[in-house]
Scaffold this active site. Structure first.
Site, short mmCIF file in Angstrom:
data_model
loop_
_atom_site.label_atom_id
_atom_site.label_comp_id
_atom_site.label_asym_id
_atom_site.label_seq_id
_atom_site.Cartn_x
_atom_site.Cartn_y
_atom_site.Cartn_z
N LYS A 100 99.64 52.28 49.70
CA LYS A 100 99.10 50.93 49.81
C LYS A 100 100.16 49.91 50.27
CE LYS A 100 95.23 51.64 46.69
NZ LYS A 100 95.32 53.10 46.49
C1 LIG Z 1 94.35 54.08 46.74
C2 LIG Z 1 94.81 55.49 46.75
C3 LIG Z 1 94.04 56.52 47.32
C4 LIG Z 1 92.65 56.29 47.89
O1 LIG Z 1 92.69 55.62 49.11
P1 LIG Z 1 91.37 54.95 49.73
O2 LIG Z 1 91.82 54.18 50.90
O3 LIG Z 1 90.82 54.07 48.63
O4 LIG Z 1 90.43 56.05 50.07
C5 LIG Z 1 94.57 57.80 47.34
N1 LIG Z 1 95.79 58.07 46.81
C6 LIG Z 1 96.54 57.10 46.24
C7 LIG Z 1 97.85 57.46 45.66
C8 LIG Z 1 96.09 55.78 46.20
O5 LIG Z 1 96.87 54.83 45.62
#
Ligand SMILES: *Cc1c(COP(=O)(O)O)cnc(C)c1O
Length: 462
Positions: free
Chosen positions: A110
Site C-alpha cells: 500500500k
Molecule cells: C491490502 C492488502 C492486500 C489486498 O489488496 P487489494 O488491493 O485490497 O486486493 C493483500 N495483501 C496485503 C499485505 C495487503 O495489505
C-alpha cells in the site's frame, strides 16, 4: 483526461477533483473516460522507477499537474523506499518470480500508492489554499501506510479508526508511534465492520461532511489504483516477455490495476486472483455468480473481505459502461447478497483473462514452509496465498511456458506470528523500524458511537 462515475449520475470531473473526492456523489467509483495507451519510453528497463512511473501515469493526469512537477513528486515519493529499484523482480524458480512490493516505509504494498497520494494531496491543497480531514477505517495495513503518506502534509489531518485488539502489534504500533501532530489513531470498541460503518455514517452526514471537509484515501480512491498500474509495467519491462500475474486479493484494487495495465497494452496473459478462505471471488469466477458469505478470520487478515469494493469498476466494463445497470446491480447485491453476470459479458471480459484460486490457512503455512525449505527465504502469509494460487494454476489455466509473477504484498516481519508458526524463524524488522516495539504509543479509545467519533474528529481539525 476526464473521469466518470461507475453509477452514471455524478458529474464528470478532472484528475485533481477525483483525487480529493474519493467516492463519487452518486455512490459510484471514478474511472477514466477511456483507457489510454501505454506511453512508450526509450530504454525503459534502465530508467528509474520514479521516472517511468511519471511517464506511465501521465495520460491519467493530463494538464492538471505539469509534467515536471509530477515527475518531481514521483521522485520524492519513491525515494522513501529502501530498495533503489522500488519494486524488484526476484526469480525464485523455473519461470517463477516474486515482485517485491514491500520495501516502502510501512512494509506493505500500500506504500507504493499512498506515498504518492499523500504528496499529491499536499501539492493540490497548497495550490488551492484548502485543507481536508481524511477519515478512514483500517483492518491493519492501510492505517500505517496512509499515516506515513500524509505525515508531512501541512494541509491534511487524518483520523483512522481501527478495531481495538484486532490488529497485530506491528500494525497498531505503525499507527500509534508516529509523532506527527496531524495523524490520529483511534481504537474503536468494535469490529472492522463497525469502524467502516462509522466512517460511512460520517460521510452520509452531509452537514458534518461539508463542515469538516472530509476526504478519503481508501482503496476506492482512483489515484491509488492508478499508482499500482506502474509496477506491472516495470516488472514486464524487466522480464522482457509476456507473463501471468498472481495477485493476493482483498478489495480487488491491486488486480484491477493489473487489468488496467493490460487494457493499456501491457503484455499480460492473464491474472490468477488469489483468495484465502474468504473466497467470494474464486466462487464468482467458477460460477459467474457472486454470493456473499460471512467473513472468516485468517492468517492473511488484509484479504479477509466480504465484498471487494473495487470489483465495481470491472462490473462497469462488463456492463459496457452502463452506469444505471451497474448502480442497480450493486444496490441489488446489498439486498439479495447475490450478483450475476451475463454469459456474453463473462465470455468477453473474464474467460481466459481471470481465474480464481483459493488457499486456506493450512496451505498458507505449508507454502511458507516450502519456500523456506527450498530457498531459505521467508515470505509473509499474503504473499504465500498468492504463491500457492500461482502454483495451483501454473501449466493449467494459461499457456504452459508463460512465466508466472506473484505479487509479494507484505514484508514477513509484518506478520511474525504466522512466519514463526510456519518456519520456526523470527523475521527481523528492517533497521528503520528495529525499535518499533519499544517506542511510546499515542492512541485514543472511543466507544462504537457516531457522536463520540464526530466530536473527536472535529477536535482534531487544525
Ligand atoms: C491490502 C492488502 C492486500 C489486498 O489488496 P487489494 O488491493 O485490497 O486486493 C493483500 N495483501 C496485503 C499485505 C495487503 O495489505
Amino acid at each position: 483526461m476526464q473521469y466518470i462515475s461507475t453509477r452514471g449520475s455524478a458529474p464528470t470531473i478532472g484528475f485533481q477533483d477525483v483525487l480529493l473526492a474519493g467516492l463519487a456523489r452518486d455512490g459510484g467509483l471514478y474511472v477514466p473516460e477511456q483507457w489510454p495507451k501505454l506511453p512508450s519510453g526509450a530504454q525503459t528497463a534502465t530508467k528509474s522507477y520514479a521516472t517511468r512511473a511519471a511517464e506511465v501515469m501521465s495520460p491519467f493526469i493530463g494538464q492538471e499537474i505539469d509534467a515536471q512537477t509530477f515527475t518531481a513528486i514521483c521522485v520524492e515519493a519513491y525515494s522513501t523506499f529502501r530498495d533503489p529499484e522500488v519494486a524488484p523482480l526476484v526469480e525464485i524458480g523455473e519461470g517463477e518470480y516474486l515482485l517485491e512490493l514491500f520495501h516502502g516505509p510501512t512494509l506493505a504494498f500500500k506504500d507504493v500508492a499512498l506515498q504518492l497520494v499523500g504528496r499529491l494531496f499536499d501539492h493540490v491543497l497548497k495550490q488551492r489554499g484548502e485543507r481536508v480531514m481524511i477519515v478512514g477505517a483500517t483492518s491493519g495495513d492501510t492505517g500505517g501506510a496512509a499515516f506515513d503518506g500524509v505525515a508531512n502534509c501541512g494541509n491534511v489531518d487524518i483520523v483512522m479508526l481501527y478495531p481495538n485488539n484486532r490488529v497485530s502489534d506491528v500494525q497498531r504500533r505503525q499507527m500509534t508511534t508516529l509523532t506527527s501532530p496531524n495523524v490520529h489513531a483511534v481504537a474503536i470498541d468494535g469490529t472492522f465492520d463497525d469502524c467502516q460503518d462509522l466512517v460511512k455514517a460520517m460521510f452520509n452526514d452531509q452537514k458534518f461532511r461539508d463542515s469538516q471537509k472530509l476526504s478519503a484515501v481508501n482503496s476506492i480512491n482512483w489515484v491509488r489504483v492508478m499508482a499500482q498500474v506502474v509496477y506491472y509495467v516495470t516488472a514486464l519491462e524487466k522480464l522482457g516477455r509476456r507473463a501471468v500475474f498472481s495477485v493476493p486479493t482483498g478489495n480487488f484494487g491491486n488486480v484491477l490495476a493489473g487489468w488496467i495495465a493490460r487494457q493499456m497494452g501491457a503484455s499480460i496473459e492473464g491474472f490468477v486472483v488469489a483468495s484465502n478462505t474468504n473466497d467470494i471471488l474464486t466462487r464468482f469466477f467458477e460460477s459467474k455468480q457472486m454470493r456473499v458469505n460471512e467473513v472468516v478470520p485468517t492468517l492473511s487478515p488484509s484479504m479477509d473481505i466480504q465484498v471487494s469494493s473495487n470489483f465495481e469498476r470491472l462490473i462497469f466494463e462488463i456492463n459496457d459502461r452502463d452506469g444505471a445497470a451497474t448502480a442497480k446491480q450493486l444496490t441489488d447485491l446489498r439486498a439479495t447478497k447475490k450478483l450475476g453476470v451475463s454469459e456474453r459479458g463473462y465470455k468477453k471480459w473474464i474467460e481466459g483473462v481471470f481465474v480464481g484460486r483459493r488457499c486456506d490457512d493450512e496451505q498458507t503455512l505449508a507454502t511458507m514452509r516450502k519456500v523456506f525449505d527450498e530457498s531459505g527465504m521467508l515470505i509473509d502469509p499474503h504473499t504465500a496465498v498468492g504463491l500457492s494460487a500461482a502454483r495451483q494454476s501454473a501449466g493449467v489455466d494459461f499457456s504452459k511456458d508463460v512465466p508466472m509473477i506473484t505479487l509479494a504484498t507484505a514484508h514477513p516481519a509484518k506478520f511474525p506470528d504466522a512466519v514463526r508458526k510456519a518456519t520456526g524463524q523470527t523475521p527481523k524488522l528492517p533497521d528503520h523500524l528495529a525499535d518499533l516495539m519499544s517506542r511510546a504509543e499515542r492512541s485514543v479509545s472511543l466507544p462504537n458511537d457516531l457522536k463520540a467519533v464526530q466530536s473527536f474528529v472535529a477536535k482534531c481539525r487544525r
